[in-house]
Scaffold this motif. Structure first.
Motif, short mmCIF file in Angstrom:
data_model
loop_
_atom_site.label_atom_id
_atom_site.label_comp_id
_atom_site.label_asym_id
_atom_site.label_seq_id
_atom_site.Cartn_x
_atom_site.Cartn_y
_atom_site.Cartn_z
N ASP A 164 0.85 -1.23 -0.13
CA ASP A 164 -0.02 0.13 -0.13
C ASP A 164 0.82 1.23 0.14
OD1 ASP A 164 -1.65 2.07 0.37
OD2 ASP A 164 -2.33 1.21 2.38
N PRO A 188 12.31 -2.72 5.30
CA PRO A 188 11.53 -3.82 6.25
C PRO A 188 10.25 -4.64 5.88
CG PRO A 188 12.27 -1.70 7.71
CD PRO A 188 12.20 -1.50 5.99
N ILE A 189 9.72 -3.97 5.23
CA ILE A 189 8.32 -4.41 4.96
C ILE A 189 8.43 -5.43 3.92
CG2 ILE A 189 5.82 -4.06 4.00
CD1 ILE A 189 5.95 -1.56 5.37
N ARG A 268 0.16 -15.64 13.38
CA ARG A 268 -0.59 -14.40 12.84
C ARG A 268 -1.95 -14.62 12.89
NH1 ARG A 268 -1.38 -10.86 8.26
NH2 ARG A 268 -2.20 -12.76 7.22
N ASP A 271 -3.43 -14.37 16.21
CA ASP A 271 -3.42 -13.10 16.81
C ASP A 271 -4.55 -12.65 16.35
OD1 ASP A 271 -1.28 -13.20 18.29
OD2 ASP A 271 0.27 -12.61 16.62
N ALA A 275 -7.65 -10.81 18.31
CA ALA A 275 -8.35 -9.44 18.17
C ALA A 275 -9.70 -9.31 18.01
CB ALA A 275 -7.33 -8.78 17.18
N ASN A 279 -12.60 -7.86 20.47
CA ASN A 279 -13.51 -6.47 20.24
C ASN A 279 -14.86 -6.88 20.51
OD1 ASN A 279 -13.37 -3.80 19.27
ND2 ASN A 279 -13.95 -4.84 17.24
#
Lengths: 280, 381
Positions: A164, A188-189, A268, A271, A275, A279
Motif C-alpha cells: 500500500d 523492512p516490509i 498471525r 492473533d 483481536a 473486540n
C-alpha cells in the motif's frame, strides 16, 4: 466414471513421485555403494564421503562456488531492488517499457547467448579499458548478477506492487525524508521478498554451468564445472556423495524454512482471531 | 470550544468579516494531463473548525486533500496555512498530518512505535517522546494495546492508532481521508462522536474528506460540497440541508422531491409557481429574484410533506393528490411513494408516532399531499 478414477489418479500420483524422486533416490543409494563401478552394487560403504573430504579440488571448487553465489546474490538483490523500485515508484517515464523488457529478458534468454554476450563484453572491455584483467571470479560474479537480478527484480516488483503506497506516504507525512522512508519503512516490509530473491539468486548462481564456463578463467573453476568435467570421464561415486550432501543441505533448508513460515502464519492467524474476539 | 458553542454570544468565524482564515485556498487548479481534477477552488477554513469536503467519487475532494498534505502540487493557485505559502514545501516539512483511508499503519512496528514515529523524526528527547505517546494512547483508549502489532488489532482499534499517530505531532491541520469508511455501521456512529470530542479537546483544525453525507452532517462545523472539481456550496449542515442553492446540492444531500415550474404570480413577499408535474400551484412565502417566465425548480424534502386520506381544509394551493404505490416501514418512520395523477412519483416520510394507528394508510389508497408555504426551496439552477 468412478471406477476409472479409482485407478487413474493413484497411477498419476505414483508416476509423479517416480519421475521426481527415483533419480534422486538412486543417486543417494549409489553414493553408499562400496564398488567403484557406478552401476554395480557392491555393498554398503561410506568411504566415498571420506574420500570426498580428502579431495581438495572438489572442496576448493565448492567453496569458490559458494563465495561466488553469495556475492552474486547480494549484488543481484541491490541491483534488482533498484530496478523494481524504478519500475513501481517512478511512474511513467521515457524508456520505462524498454527497462521493464530488458530487466526480464534474461528470464527467457538462452543461457548460451547470455554467456557468449558476456564473454564478448569482457573481452572488449579489457581491450579498451584494461579492465577486467582476464577472466575469473569477478567476471563470473558480474555475469551471474546480470541474469539473477532479473529474478530478484520480478520478485521485489510484485511485492512492491502489493505494498500500500499510502504507508510510504504516511511516513513522509510524519516527517521522514524519502531516503529514510525507504530504509526504515519500505525495506523492512519488503524484507521477505529480498530474502527469497537472495536465496533464488544464490541457487541460480550455485548450479550455473553454462554462463560460468563462458566467463571463467584459469583458477576459477566452479563446482558445476568440476562435476561436469569429471562426469565426462565417467561418473565417479565421489560425485554421488557430493550430490547427496547438496541434496541434504537443500532439503533441510526447505524443511526448516517451511516450518518457520507455517509457524509464523499460524501465530498471525491466532492473533487475528484473538483481536476479533477481544473486540466483541 | 465547547464552551464557546454553548455561549449565546458566540460568533462563528465564517460570519465574522474580520476573522482571519487559518487555511486559505486561492484559485487552486490541479490538472492531470488533460483531466481537470480540481477546478479553480477558493476556500477559507478557520481555526478549530471541523470542515468536511463532501462529494461523490472523482469529484476532486481527495486531490484537494492531497494538495493540502503536499503529495500533489497545484497546477495553479496557492494554499496558505496560518499565513505561510505552502508552495514547494514537501510533505515532511509541513505542519500538517494526515489520517489515511487505509490507515496506512506500519505493519512491522508496534502500536507505540507507530505513534512515536512522527515524534522521532523531530529528534525529541526519548522521555519526551514516550510521555507524549503514552498521553496520546490514553486519549484514544489504547494504552493496553501499546505493544501489539497492527495486525493484532480490530478495525476500530487500528482506526484509533492511525488517528493517534497523526495527532501526536500536534499538527496545525489534521487531514482525514474517509476516516470512518472502513468501519461497520454501529462502530461508525460511536466513532463519529469520539472524533468530534477529540477535535474539541485537542483544538486541532480538522479537514475531513467523505462521500457519506450522514457522516459529514454529524461531524462538520461546515461542509463544502464538491462536484466535478468545483466547490458548489459551502455552509453549515443546516444551511446545506435546508437552504441548498443548486439542484445538485438539494439532490445530493438527503432525498428530495423536485418539481419544475414557472412563476405565475409574484410580489416582494410571496411567489406562486405553476408546477405541471406536481399538478398544483406552489405558494412560497418569500420573494424570489428570478426573471419572469424563466424555468425554475422547487425542492421539497420528503419529511416536510404531510400525507392524509382526507383533503386538507384549504386544498387550493400546496396540495396535490395521488395513489400510494409503495410503503417502506422503517420502524421510526414510514416512507410512502405516492404516484401523482400526472405520473410523477413523490416520496413522503412520516414519523410513526403511535404504536397502534387507527387508520393507517395502505397500498392503493388515494391520498392528499400538502405542505407549508415555507417548505419549498426555490432553485434557479
Amino acid at each position: 466414471m468412478n471406477q476409472k478414477r479409482s485407478w487413474f489418479l493413484p497411477a498419476c500420483l505414483i508416476a509423479g513421485f517416480a519421475f521426481l524422486y527415483v533419480p534422486i533416490l538412486s543417486l543417494v543409494i549409489f553414493s553408499f555403494n562400496a564398488s567403484k563401478l557406478v552401476t554395480v552394487w557392491g555393498g554398503f560403504s561410506a568411504k566415498w564421503y571420506a574420500e570426498l573430504l580428502g579431495n581438495s579440488q572438489i572442496l576448493d571448487a565448492a567453496w569458490l562456488s559458494v563465495r561466488i553465489a553469495a556475492i552474486n546474490a547480494s549484488l543481484a538483490v541491490v541491483l534488482g531492488t533498484m530496478v523494481a523500485l524504478v519500475l513501481t515508484r517512478l511512474g511513467p517515464f521515457r524508456g520505462r517499457a524498454l527497462l521493464s523488457g530488458m530487466a526480464t529478458a534474461p528470464l527467457v534468454m538462452p543461457e548460451v547467448i547470455t554467456g557468449l554476450s558476456m564473454l564478448l563484453l569482457f573481452v572488449s572491455l579489457e581491450q579498451w579499458f584494461g579492465w577486467p584483467q582476464g577472466r575469473g571470479v569477478t567476471t563470473i560474479v558480474i555475469a551471474h548478477a546480470t541474469f539473477s537480478l532479473a529474478y530478484v527484480a520480478v520478485i521485489v516488483q510484485s511485492r512492491l506492487t502489493q505494498l500500500d503506497e499510502s504507508i510510504e506516504e504516511a511516513a513522509l507525512d510524519l516527517g521522514a525524508r524519502p531516503a529514510k522512508v525507504f530504509f526504515v519503512i519500505t525495506l523492512p516490509i519488503i524484507a521477505p521478498a529480498l530474502i527469497s530473491g537472495w536465496l533464488l539468486a544464490f541457487t541460480l548462481s550455485l548450479d550455473d554451468l553454462v554462463i560460468a564456463s563462458f566467463t571463467s578463467g584459469p583458477g576459477s573453476t566452479t563446482l558445476p564445472m568440476v562435476i561436469f568435467s569429471k562426469v565426462r570421464l565417467g561418473v565417479s561415486p565421489e560425485i554421488n556423495a557430493l550430490a547427496t550432501i547438496l541434496i541434504a543441505i537443500v532439503a533441510i533448508a526447505v524443511v526448516v524454512a517451511g516450518y518457520f513460515m507455517k509457524r509464523q502464519e499460524s501465530m498471525r492467524q491466532r492473533d487475528i482471531q484473538r483481536a476479533i474476539a477481544a473486540n466483541q | 470550544m465547547n464552551e464557546a458553542r454553548r455561549n449565546d454570544k458566540y460568533v462563528p468565524p465564517w460570519t465574522d468579516p474580520k476573522a482571519e482564515p487559518y487555511v486559505r485556498i486561492e484559485k487552486v487548479t490541479k490538472k492531470f494531463g488533460d483531466f481537470v481534477a480540481v477546478d479553480d477552488v477558493s476556500l477559507n477554513i478557520y481555526k478549530n473548525e471541523l470542515f468536511c469536503l463532501l462529494g461523490g467519487s472523482g469529484c476532486g475532494k481527495s486531490t484537494l486533500l492531497r494538495m493540502l498534505a503536499g503529495f500533489e502540487q497545484p497546477t495553479s493557485g496557492s494554499i496558505y496555512l496560518d499565513g505561510v505559502d505552502m508552495a514547494g514545501i514537501p510533505p515532511y516539512n509541513r505542519p500538517v498530518n494526515m489520517m489515511f483511508q487505509s490507515y496506512a499503519l506500519f505493519p512491522h512496528m508496534s502500536v507505540e512505535d507507530n505513534v512515536a514515529f512522527g515524534l522521532k523524526q523531530e529528534r525529541l528527547a526519548k522521555n519526551e517522546v514516550s510521555k507524549r505517546v503514552n498521553d496520546m494512547l490514553g486519549l484514544v483508549q489504547l494504552a493496553q494495546f501499546a505493544k501489539r502489532k497492527p495486525h493484532q488489532l480490530s478495525g476500530g482499534q487500528r482506526q484509533r492508532v492511525a488517528l493517534a499517530r497523526a495527532l501526536v505531532k500536534q499538527p496545525k491541520l489534521l487531514l482525514l481521508d474517509e476516516p470512518l469508511g472502513a468501519l461497520d455501521k454501529k462502530l461508525r456512529e460511536q466513532t463519529q462522536f469520539e472524533l468530534v470530542n477529540l477535535q474539541d479537546r485537542t483544538g486541532v483544525t480538522f479537514v475531513v474528506v467523505t462521500h457519506d453525507q450522514e457522516e459529514a452532517m454529524t461531524l462538520a462545523s461546515r461542509i463544502g460540497v464538491m462536484n466535478q472539481g468545483r466547490i458548489v456550496q459551502v455552509g453549515t449542515p443546516t444551511e446545506i440541508y435546508e437552504f441548498p442553492t443548486t439542484r445538485f446540492v438539494a439532490d445530493f444531500i438527503g432525498s428530495v422531491n423536485m418539481f419544475e415550474g414557472r412563476i405565475v404570480d409574484e410580489d416582494n413577499d410571496f411567489v406562486r409557481i405553476g408546477a405541471e408535474d406536481a399538478r398544483c400551484t406552489i405558494f412560497i412565502n418569500h420573494g424570489v429574484a428570478a426573471a419572469p417566465n424563466s424555468t425554475l425548480w422547487v425542492a421539497i424534502r420528503p419529511e416536510k410533506v404531510n400525507i392524509s386520506r382526507e383533503p386538507p381544509p384549504d386544498a387550493s394551493e400546496n396540495c396535490t393528490t395521488g395513489i400510494v404505490q409503495d410503503i417502506a416501514y422503517m420502524g421510526d418512520v414510514s416512507i410512502f411513494n405516492v404516484k401523482l395523477d400526472g405520473g410523477k412519483v413523490v416520496k413522503v416520510t412520516q414519523p410513526n408516532l403511535f404504536r397502534h394507528a387507527e387508520e393507517t394508510i395502505t397500498w392503493e389508497d388515494r391520498v392528499y399531499l400538502h405542505w407549508h408555504p415555507a417548505s419549498g426551496v426555490v432553485l434557479l439552477q
